[in-house]
Scaffold this motif. Structure first.
Motif, short mmCIF file in Angstrom:
data_model
loop_
_atom_site.label_atom_id
_atom_site.label_comp_id
_atom_site.label_asym_id
_atom_site.label_seq_id
_atom_site.Cartn_x
_atom_site.Cartn_y
_atom_site.Cartn_z
N LYS A 5 -12.41 9.13 -10.32
CA LYS A 5 -12.97 7.79 -10.32
C LYS A 5 -11.88 6.77 -10.08
CE LYS A 5 -15.50 4.47 -13.17
NZ LYS A 5 -16.05 4.17 -14.51
N GLY A 6 -12.04 6.00 -9.02
CA GLY A 6 -11.08 4.96 -8.67
C GLY A 6 -11.80 3.76 -8.10
N LEU A 7 -11.14 3.07 -7.19
CA LEU A 7 -11.74 1.89 -6.57
C LEU A 7 -12.60 2.25 -5.36
CD1 LEU A 7 -8.62 -0.48 -6.68
CD2 LEU A 7 -10.53 -0.39 -8.30
N GLN A 8 -12.52 3.47 -4.90
CA GLN A 8 -13.29 3.89 -3.74
C GLN A 8 -14.78 4.01 -4.07
OE1 GLN A 8 -11.35 5.92 -5.49
NE2 GLN A 8 -12.33 7.88 -5.80
N ASN A 9 -15.59 3.95 -3.03
CA ASN A 9 -17.03 4.15 -3.18
C ASN A 9 -17.27 5.49 -3.89
OD1 ASN A 9 -19.82 4.89 -2.59
ND2 ASN A 9 -19.81 3.24 -1.08
N SER A 10 -18.16 5.49 -4.88
CA SER A 10 -18.39 6.68 -5.70
C SER A 10 -18.95 7.86 -4.90
CB SER A 10 -19.34 6.36 -6.86
OG SER A 10 -20.59 5.89 -6.37
N ALA A 37 -7.30 12.02 -6.64
CA ALA A 37 -7.47 11.54 -5.27
C ALA A 37 -8.40 10.34 -5.28
CB ALA A 37 -8.04 12.65 -4.39
N GLY A 38 -8.06 9.32 -4.49
CA GLY A 38 -8.87 8.11 -4.41
C GLY A 38 -7.99 6.90 -4.20
N ILE A 39 -8.52 5.74 -4.59
CA ILE A 39 -7.77 4.48 -4.52
C ILE A 39 -7.54 3.99 -5.94
CG2 ILE A 39 -7.72 2.11 -3.64
CD1 ILE A 39 -9.79 2.87 -1.58
N PHE A 40 -6.29 3.65 -6.26
CA PHE A 40 -5.95 3.24 -7.62
C PHE A 40 -4.98 2.06 -7.60
CE2 PHE A 40 -6.48 7.81 -7.23
CZ PHE A 40 -7.61 8.02 -8.04
N LEU A 48 0.83 -1.20 0.00
CA LEU A 48 0.00 0.00 0.00
C LEU A 48 0.87 1.26 0.00
CD1 LEU A 48 -2.99 0.89 0.20
CD2 LEU A 48 -2.75 0.80 2.68
N ILE A 49 0.58 2.15 -0.94
CA ILE A 49 1.23 3.46 -1.01
C ILE A 49 0.20 4.49 -0.58
CG2 ILE A 49 2.38 5.13 -2.50
CD1 ILE A 49 2.87 2.77 -4.48
N ILE A 50 0.50 5.24 0.46
CA ILE A 50 -0.42 6.29 0.92
C ILE A 50 0.26 7.65 0.73
CG2 ILE A 50 -1.70 7.27 2.85
CD1 ILE A 50 -2.09 4.51 3.94
N LYS A 107 1.52 -8.99 -5.01
CA LYS A 107 0.94 -8.42 -3.80
C LYS A 107 -0.07 -7.32 -4.10
CE LYS A 107 4.63 -10.01 -0.86
NZ LYS A 107 5.47 -9.78 0.33
N LYS A 108 -0.38 -7.15 -5.38
CA LYS A 108 -1.44 -6.26 -5.85
C LYS A 108 -1.41 -4.89 -5.18
CE LYS A 108 -4.33 -10.19 -7.08
NZ LYS A 108 -5.62 -10.89 -6.92
N PRO A 109 -0.35 -4.14 -5.40
CA PRO A 109 -0.20 -2.84 -4.73
C PRO A 109 -1.26 -1.83 -5.14
CG PRO A 109 1.49 -3.16 -6.42
CD PRO A 109 0.79 -4.46 -6.27
N LEU A 110 -1.62 -1.00 -4.18
CA LEU A 110 -2.60 0.07 -4.39
C LEU A 110 -2.00 1.41 -3.98
CD1 LEU A 110 -5.91 -1.42 -2.89
CD2 LEU A 110 -5.28 -1.29 -5.30
N LEU A 111 -2.49 2.46 -4.63
CA LEU A 111 -2.19 3.84 -4.25
C LEU A 111 -3.44 4.45 -3.62
CD1 LEU A 111 -0.60 6.57 -4.31
CD2 LEU A 111 -1.48 6.87 -6.65
N VAL A 112 -3.30 4.97 -2.41
CA VAL A 112 -4.36 5.75 -1.76
C VAL A 112 -3.83 7.17 -1.65
CG1 VAL A 112 -5.71 6.11 0.34
CG2 VAL A 112 -5.27 3.78 -0.48
N GLN A 113 -4.52 8.12 -2.26
CA GLN A 113 -3.98 9.48 -2.38
C GLN A 113 -5.08 10.51 -2.13
OE1 GLN A 113 -0.67 10.87 -5.24
NE2 GLN A 113 -2.53 11.09 -6.46
N MET A 114 -4.86 11.40 -1.17
CA MET A 114 -5.83 12.45 -0.84
C MET A 114 -5.26 13.36 0.24
SD MET A 114 -8.53 10.00 1.21
CE MET A 114 -8.47 8.83 -0.13
#
Length: 243
Positions: free
Chosen positions: A78-83, A100-103, A33-35, A219-226
């Motif tokens: 638009k990302g993986l986060q709830n709309s 900004a969101g989850i990608f 996870l990248i925050i 490990k299916k990395p994600l970016l969370v950015q905000m």
């Protein structure tokens, strides 16, 4: 003789149930996870914290790494986060905002040969990222040696300033592409700690190399950015490591 009198007490119990938080591991299989956070929506500087799931907890791998953002800050995208989070001014082509969101992290790129644990694209003089919203190749990285040009605007990936010498592909607007929602979003080398990007996230060459060698597609990395304040609210709905 004794008369026994029994009193019946009715107790009303109120149970307060809180909604279960969304676990990024269970929802997306994420174990890296990248925050990235900033002080507010307009900030062009921020910090990055990187985590890996190990021994049943999130463990910090890179802490408080300085980064730069788009020249006009951040915007929900638009990302993986709830709309429901996608409110206000949303990310769009040419706005100079980082999304900004989850990608998902889609892969890596660079100028030379590099051993990595992610899909890696070696760039050459004919590699471009198309930002022409009218093109069927919008928001795609193409090789003009094999793809017929049908765009009027595209970004040359093999740059003379070496900002893309090493980079990370952010999967933003890459599936079910929305025309004009933004394109060519990367994590790459910065110009300097006070120099914003056009909508990407940037850092020193040394730090991006550490990130590149850490990332693992298994490990299916994600970016969370905000912004930081939004992340605090976000963590009420999503299970995130404390930082």
């Amino acid at each position: 003789m004794f008369k026994k009198t029994f009193f019946l007490f009715t107790v009303t119990m109120t149970t307060v149930c809180s909604a279960q938080k969304i676990d990024l591991r269970k929802e997306f299989g994420c174990e890296q996870l990248i925050i990235v956070t900033s002080a507010d929506w307009q900030a062009i500087q921020g910090k990055m914290n990187v985590y890996e799931w190990k021994d049943n907890s999130w463990n910090a791998v890179m802490k408080n790494i300085p980064i730069t953002l788009g020249r006009t800050g951040l915007a929900w995208a638009k990302g993986l986060q709830n709309s429901k989070w996608n409110t206000g001014e949303l990310k769009k082509e040419g706005d100079g905002k980082s999304p900004a969101g989850i990608f998902r992290i889609g892969g890596l790129f660079g100028y030379g040969d590099l051993e990595t644990k992610m899909n890696y694209l070696k760039l050459n003089q004919t590699t471009f990222c198309v930002d022409d919203t009218a093109s069927s190749n919008y928001n795609r990285i193409v090789d003009t040696a094999t793809v017929s040009k049908n765009w009027n605007s595209a970004e040359k990936m093999r740059r003379n300033d070496d900002l893309y010498k090493y980079g990370v592909l952010v999967d933003y607007n890459s599936e079910n592409v929305i025309e004009g929602a933004g394109s060519c979003i990367f994590i790459h080398i910065w110009r300097g700690n006070d120099q914003p990007t056009l909508g990407c996230t940037a850092m020193t060459e040394a730090n991006i190399l550490k990130l590149i060698h850490f990332l693992n597609k298994e490990k299916k990395p994600l970016l969370v950015q905000m912004p930081e304040k939004e992340l605090q609210e976000f963590s009420k709905e999503y299970k995130l490591p404390s930082h």
